[in-house]
Design a protein around this motif. Sequence first.
Motif, mmCIF file in Angstrom:
data_model
loop_
_atom_site.group_PDB
_atom_site.id
_atom_site.type_symbol
_atom_site.label_atom_id
_atom_site.label_comp_id
_atom_site.label_asym_id
_atom_site.label_seq_id
_atom_site.Cartn_x
_atom_site.Cartn_y
_atom_site.Cartn_z
ATOM 1 N N ASP A 21 0.825 -1.211 0.000
ATOM 2 C CA ASP A 21 0.000 0.000 0.000
ATOM 3 C C ASP A 21 0.854 1.254 0.000
ATOM 4 O O ASP A 21 0.544 2.233 -0.674
ATOM 5 N N HIS A 24 2.281 1.733 -3.361
ATOM 6 C CA HIS A 24 1.214 2.200 -4.244
ATOM 7 C C HIS A 24 0.945 3.683 -4.021
ATOM 8 O O HIS A 24 0.815 4.436 -4.963
ATOM 9 N N GLN A 25 0.874 4.092 -2.758
ATOM 10 C CA GLN A 25 0.609 5.493 -2.432
ATOM 11 C C GLN A 25 1.684 6.405 -3.014
ATOM 12 O O GLN A 25 1.380 7.411 -3.622
ATOM 13 N N GLU A 27 3.735 5.755 -5.524
ATOM 14 C CA GLU A 27 3.639 5.736 -6.983
ATOM 15 C C GLU A 27 2.460 6.573 -7.460
ATOM 16 O O GLU A 27 2.551 7.294 -8.430
ATOM 17 N N LEU A 28 1.352 6.475 -6.713
ATOM 18 C CA LEU A 28 0.158 7.226 -7.057
ATOM 19 C C LEU A 28 0.438 8.723 -6.957
ATOM 20 O O LEU A 28 0.099 9.487 -7.851
#
Length: 86
Positions: A21, A24-25, A27-28
Amino acid sequence: GKATTPEDVTKATDEGKKAIDEVHQTELDKAQEKAKSDLTDAANKEKSEIDADTKLSKDEKDKTKAKVDEAKKAAESNIDKAGTTD
């Protein structure tokens, strides 16, 4: 460490999910920053083209550029929403 009990497995899974997560955060966030930067570039380019259009009056140019800004704001708001999970 090797998972030896169901609790260990659960803990390892949770830690793994958390790590994923976080990746992902990050990268987001990077993707959102890039998207906004691209959006700004596109809007600025569009506004330059509007300014360079000799067929448009100053009033028409201002109105058209305002529309570009509105479209940019709407797109930015969509980019921000892409980051929320709710």
